[in-house]
Design an enzyme around this catalytic site. Structure first.
Site, PDB file in Angstrom:
ATOM      1  CG  ASP A 510     -44.246  15.452  32.539  1.00  0.00           C
ATOM      2  OD1 ASP A 510     -44.231  16.382  33.373  1.00  0.00           O
ATOM      3  OD2 ASP A 510     -44.844  14.383  32.724  1.00  0.00           O
ATOM      4  CG  ASP A 580     -49.599  14.235  37.791  1.00  0.00           C
ATOM      5  OD1 ASP A 580     -49.902  14.469  36.606  1.00  0.00           O
ATOM      6  OD2 ASP A 580     -48.442  13.973  38.158  1.00  0.00           O
TER       7      ASP A 580
HETATM    8  C1  GLA Z   1     -46.021  13.304  35.268  1.00  0.00           C
HETATM    9  C2  GLA Z   1     -47.243  13.787  34.530  1.00  0.00           C
HETATM   10  C3  GLA Z   1     -48.191  12.640  34.308  1.00  0.00           C
HETATM   11  C4  GLA Z   1     -47.495  11.535  33.551  1.00  0.00           C
HETATM   12  C5  GLA Z   1     -46.236  11.104  34.284  1.00  0.00           C
HETATM   13  C6  GLA Z   1     -45.431  10.144  33.458  1.00  0.00           C
HETATM   14  O1  GLA Z   1     -46.335  12.955  36.580  1.00  0.00           O
HETATM   15  O2  GLA Z   1     -47.857  14.829  35.200  1.00  0.00           O
HETATM   16  O3  GLA Z   1     -49.340  13.066  33.629  1.00  0.00           O
HETATM   17  O4  GLA Z   1     -47.186  12.001  32.261  1.00  0.00           O
HETATM   18  O5  GLA Z   1     -45.418  12.223  34.590  1.00  0.00           O
HETATM   19  O6  GLA Z   1     -44.286   9.749  34.092  1.00  0.00           O
END
Ligand code: GLA
Length: 761
Positions: A510, A580
């Protein structure tokens, strides 16, 4: 993988058409001083003027002959500089350049600006020689398309790949500039990149270097298609008419970003899925970019793509060279659908390397939306056990397992397991999950640092920031200065050490904030403007190391959802978390924009709970499942807590996805209707390459009081064949021209997946 090698082959210039397929892709006509690059249905032509300027002659439908020299108009006013020195500026402002350079009289956007040691900005590159060879060379340190040895060996007609290198020079600066073009015959793609070598005696600074330019006549009221967005709203298709001046898509955020996408296309007015001219440019890079079209005073369009010049400057001492990233170009005379399928095939065949690219990916369950930071070993095992009972194959532990990370305020950089939370430790958890019968995956955000972390307390200078200025935080975090090799090593080892400690088959990598306060305690003043590009190169290096050290690892990139969903990252990970926003209706738009240019096998798509955590909408579980199947399928919910009837549906959803997975991963994608345009329903279809089967998805988003059913015209079937849908046999031409009738479902958010099977084979 050793997939790239140059093979120098002789081209028969005199009689290109009588040579084998592989030899007629790139031709040099010595009489006209013209290069012609051919793919299955496109041709690209470059001409050399008597002085050595490289002019763009043509890009469009495949030409059967090489006869376009006159199109450079070198006989007309304002004449080329050789014959009319007095009007060189007029020449430069109206000549269609292959790679325009700046500071010498062409006031349109330049693609190459080099500053000399006296501080002057002026570059002029003229043709010196060329090379043509089969195959393609790799780009040092950068992701780039490739051709494998087996792809080169194949005897299949129409699969050739050839490269043209145009070697140019600026004698005043002492630089050699190599423009590389590779033609991929079957996929109708031409890639371009640029390399600059300092062969002189002075230290130079590259102030701007774009990788591709298309100079064309402004003879159509072109529209510019871009993919703007935001967090949770990535890659929405936007079309707007262009006019005089500059219009662009760009990122100065240090990553490609949610807000704009490194893709631009010029389309003729009225272009649909099946009709219209499309010129597309897609950048294989994950940092700042600028994709721009400029309509100039002389009714020319200049379309360019490359690294954004904002905060960019690269020092080149004598002997050094700089490689700019690659741009993927494709032209379609048959609308957007053809462009989509060319890019899908191209990325599947020539950009994604992972051993998972053609294999069925494990159906995963991720605990982020299930637990956020609030979990224990017991809780995770609970979810895993129920998931296993439903047929799920991979358990992914998301954010919150390390340091003191109980919310997003701290601990990025402290990549050691929080054993207070994960009682028994990571190895115990992984072994227990494996015992249940699931594989294990884990989340990292290796490029980041929380000011509240042991790492920051030990190395405050490892964070990107400007001396004396409090850096702006985003999600309470800063970014590591990856231009510093020590920091890069730390970040890499943080991930690798954990992977060495337990059998982990999947990593979600990420990256949750964009880069500001651009200062590096490591780089000297002279190299300060190299920070952003060095950062991207370090990310590439780390991911390359990771997939080399752990060849069986399935890597999924992510950046606050789909903020770094770009071709660069696909070179390292075969799938990327798309957004997300897991709401089924929002996903229709996000996945439509993403699938416009990316194969479905790359698009991370999961079923989550309702009311949806991002928009609060309630949609049927069945609909969420069908929509998530247009990607790499999985779940993002607490499977122990959802209603029983939803849980009961999971096993059959998993089974359906697995049944159609090979088709979804490798088939031809057709967009049939778009809810984004009609505000009513959505429809897309995936047809197997041999046309023996297909699936299509229909989603009635908003119910309407129409009195009759809906007709959707299917595409891509074998026109002569008959196909069976739901037990009834239809003629393909009736399905494609007349349509298939769908009885209007009752209510909003209703989805149906149909299977189509050819019967007369
Ligand atoms: C980002 C990712 C999510 C999750 C969060 C965790 O927003 O896109 O899927 O992994 O971080 O903090």
């Amino acid at each position: 993988m050793s997939h790239i090698w140059p093979i120098y082959c002789k081209i028969n210039h005199r009689d290109p058409w009588r040579k084998g397929v592989k030899n007629r892709m790139i031709i040099y006509d010595e009489k006209q001083h013209i290069f012609q690059l051919n793919t299955k249905s496109t041709s690209y032509m470059i001409g050399i003027t008597p002085e050595g300027y490289l002019g763009h002659i043509y890009y469009g439908e495949r030409l059967q002959h090489i006869d376009g020299g006159y199109l450079l108009r070198t006989e007309e006013y304002p004449y080329t500089p050789e014959r009319n020195k007095r009007e060189k500026c007029v020449f430069l402002e109206s000549f269609p350049m292959e790679l325009p350079s700046g500071g010498i009289g062409d006031f349109r956007e330049s693609c190459l600006d080099i500053r000399d040691e006296y501080g002057c900005l002026g570059t002029e590159i003229l043709y010196k020689e060329h090379r043509i060879y089969s195959g393609k060379t790799s780009l040092e340190g950068l992701p780039a398309s490739f051709v494998t040895a087996s792809q080169m060996d194949t005897e299949d007609a129409g699969t050739a790949v050839q490269t043209l290198e145009l070697i140019c020079q600026d004698r005043v600066l002492g630089v050699e500039v190599v423009l590389s073009y590779t033609a991929f015959e079957r996929e109708d793609v031409i890639t371009r990149s640029v390399r600059v070598h300092n062969r002189g005696e002075q230290t130079l600074t590259i102030e701007k270097i774009y990788s591709a330019c298309l100079d064309m006549d402004y003879e159509e009221d072109y529209e510019l298609l871009t993919l703007p967005g935001a967090w949770a709203r990535e890659r929405r298709i936007q079309r707007r008419r262009i006019g005089y001046g500059r219009q662009s898509a760009a990122s100065i955020r240090g990553e490609s970003g949610h807000q704009e996408h490194p893709f631009i296309a010029l389309v003729t007015p009225g272009t649909t899925q099946t009709q219209g001219d499309v010129y597309a440019m897609h950048f294989v890079y994950s940092g700042n970019f600028l994709g721009q079209v400029e309509v100039s005073q002389h009714d020319m369009i200049r379309m360019t793509m490359g690294i954004h010049s904002y905060e960019f400057g690269w020092k080149l001492t004598p002997g050094q060279s700089f490689q700019a990233p690659e741009v993927v170009l494709t032209y379609s005379s048959e609308g957007l659908g053809k462009m989509t399928r060319s890019l899908h095939d191209f990325y599947r065949e020539h950009l994604i390397r992972s051993r998972y690219k053609n294999t069925e990916r494990p159906i995963l369950i991720n605990n982020w939306e299930a637990t956020y930071f609030d979990f224990t070993t017991e809780k995770l095992l609970d979810i895993a056990q129920t998931a296993k009972d439903c047929g799920i194959e991979l358990f992914v532990m998301d954010d919150g397992w390390f340091g003191r990370r109980n919310n997003d305020e701290s601990s990025l950089g402290d990549w050691y397991v929080n054993e207070a939370k994960l009682t028994g430790g990571l190895k115990y958890l992984v072994d227990s999950i494996n015992k249940i019968g699931l594989k294990f995956g884990i989340w990292f955000e290796p490029e980041m640092i929380s000011p509240d972390s042991d790492l920051f307390r030990a190395h405050p200078d490892w964070m990107i920031q400007i001396p004396g200025r409090e850096p702006a935080l985003s999600r309470a975090q800063g970014v590591l200065d990856l231009s510093n090799p020590e920091v890069e090593e730390y970040a890499y080892e943080s991930v690798a050490r954990i992977l060495r400690s337990a059998p982990i088959m999947y990593v979600k990598w990420d990256m949750n904030r964009q880069l500001s306060d651009l200062g590096s305690a490591y780089l000297s003043k002279e190299h300060g403007r190299e920070l952003l590009h060095r950062y991207v190169l370090a990310v590439y290096r780390m991911q390359e190391r990771l997939i080399t050290e752990f060849p069986d690892l399935l890597l999924e990139n992510c950046s606050g959802g789909g903020g770094r969903f770009d071709p660069g990252m696909l070179y390292y990970s075969p799938q990327i978390w798309c957004s997300d926003d897991t709401d089924a209706v929002e996903r229709l738009g996000i996945q439509e924009g993403t699938a416009l240019i990316y194969p479905l096998s790359t698009i991370g798509a999961h079923v989550s709970v309702c009311p949806n955590h991002t928009v609060g909408r309630v949609t049927p579980f069945k609909t969420r499942g069908i929509i998530a199947m247009a990607g790499t399928f999985g779940y993002e919910l607490d499977v122990t807590k959802i209603p029983e009837e939803d849980r009961d549906m999971i096993a059959s959803q998993v089974e359906t996805y697995k049944k159609y997975c090979p088709l979804i991963q490798s088939g031809d994608y057709y967009r049939i209707a778009s809810y984004q345009n009609n505000h009513y329903f959505d429809c897309y279809e995936i047809v197997s390459k041999d046309k023996k089967e297909a699936i299509f998805v229909f989603v009635q988003v908003i119910a309407q009081p129409n009195m009759h059913s809906i007709r959707v015209k299917l595409k891509g079937l074998d026109n002569e064949a008959k196909y069976k849908i739901n037990g009834t046999v239809y003629d393909a031409d009736a399905l494609m021209n007349g349509g298939f009738i769908i009885k209007r479902p009752w209510g909003d958010f209703q989805a149906e997946l149909f299977h189509i099977e050819k019967i007369n084979d």
